[in-house]
Scaffold this active site. Structure first.
Site, PDB file in Angstrom:
ATOM      1  CG  HIS A 124      46.753  43.108  45.239  1.00 48.85           C
ATOM      2  ND1 HIS A 124      46.456  44.106  46.152  1.00 48.85           N
ATOM      3  CD2 HIS A 124      46.273  43.530  44.041  1.00 48.85           C
ATOM      4  CE1 HIS A 124      45.830  45.086  45.534  1.00 48.85           C
ATOM      5  NE2 HIS A 124      45.698  44.768  44.256  1.00 48.85           N
ATOM      6  CG  HIS A 147      40.368  39.615  41.078  1.00 47.53           C
ATOM      7  ND1 HIS A 147      40.023  40.218  42.265  1.00 47.53           N
ATOM      8  CD2 HIS A 147      41.340  40.390  40.535  1.00 47.53           C
ATOM      9  CE1 HIS A 147      40.740  41.303  42.435  1.00 47.53           C
ATOM     10  NE2 HIS A 147      41.547  41.436  41.403  1.00 47.53           N
TER      11      HIS A 147
END
Length: 239
Positions: free
Chosen positions: A49, A7
């Site tokens: 992100h 991730h």
């Protein structure tokens, strides 16, 4: 094959969405990498992100406020630890140059609107179509992707699986549904699979949640600690 997706790379051990984190994820046994796609001011697809730069770099403001040449100068590692001082942000094209030929799954989460076309151009240029699943929390992003490409794999990031969500995904020819690990039940997984979907969980931020989603029967997950998941999967194979 179970999808053990590092991730933002192995983000438990290295600064997220950097080459260091991606390489560490592969070294720890991940068979895939999840990352986030945004656009810089000059239209470069970058891996980042947050809406703001301040948490994971020494910059401020939004990534889209800067050209890539400016973003490339930021320190994306010192926030994590002195060991990673000087680690840089990464463009999607750089990522594909380093990892595109490896035997890996790629989960690409679209964080900005209008990144779809440039993302697909790079996916095709580096011939990784068969390895990619394009994901987003924003359903409109997925619709835009499907209009541009009738074949690329699509996955929808949602809080919880239900029948209306699955029906909407059928309408755009999606292959994967991606629910929250915390809210997931075995019945949800069974429902999704009965409608032909893969189930890939997100948010397995603890070993307890990792064990929970494995017990629910998912096909894969994003994970900050791919080494622990690798060991657990090996144990399961020998039971």
């Amino acid at each position: 094959m179970f999808m053990n997706l590092a991730h933002r790379g192995a983000s438990e051990y290295a600064p997220e969405n950097t080459l260091a984190a991606f390489y560490k994820g592969v070294e720890m046994g991940a068979n895939g990498i999840e990352t986030d796609l945004r656009l810089s001011k000059d239209g470069t697809v970058i891996l980042f992100h947050d809406h703001e730069l301040k948490r994971t770099t020494n910059g401020s403001g939004a990534p889209g406020d800067y050209n890539w040449s400016e973003l490339a100068e930021l320190d994306a590692g010192s926030w994590f630890s002195p060991e990673y001082a000087g680690e840089r942000l990464v463009t999607f094209e750089e990522f594909l140059r380093f990892f595109g030929r490896k035997d890996l799954f790629f989960a690409l989460e679209l964080k900005d609107r209008h990144v779809e076309e440039k993302m697909l151009d790079l996916v095709k240029r580096y011939r990784v179509q068969e390895k990619v699943t394009v994901t987003s929390f924003l359903f409109d992003n997925l619709v835009a992707v499907r209009k541009l490409d009738s074949d690329i794999r699509i996955g929808h990031l949602i809080r919880q699986i239900d029948l209306p969500a699955l029906e909407r995904l059928k309408e755009i020819g999606a292959q994967q549904v991606c629910p929250s690990a915390e809210l997931l039940t075995a019945a949800d997984v069974e429902l999704a699979k009965s409608h032909g979907f893969e189930v890939r969980a997100w948010g397995a931020f603890s070993v307890e949640l990792m064990e929970h989603i494995l017990a629910c029967g998912v096909d894969g997950t994003t994970i900050n600690f791919p080494d622990i998941l690798t060991q657990r999967l090996q144990t399961m194979q020998h039971v």
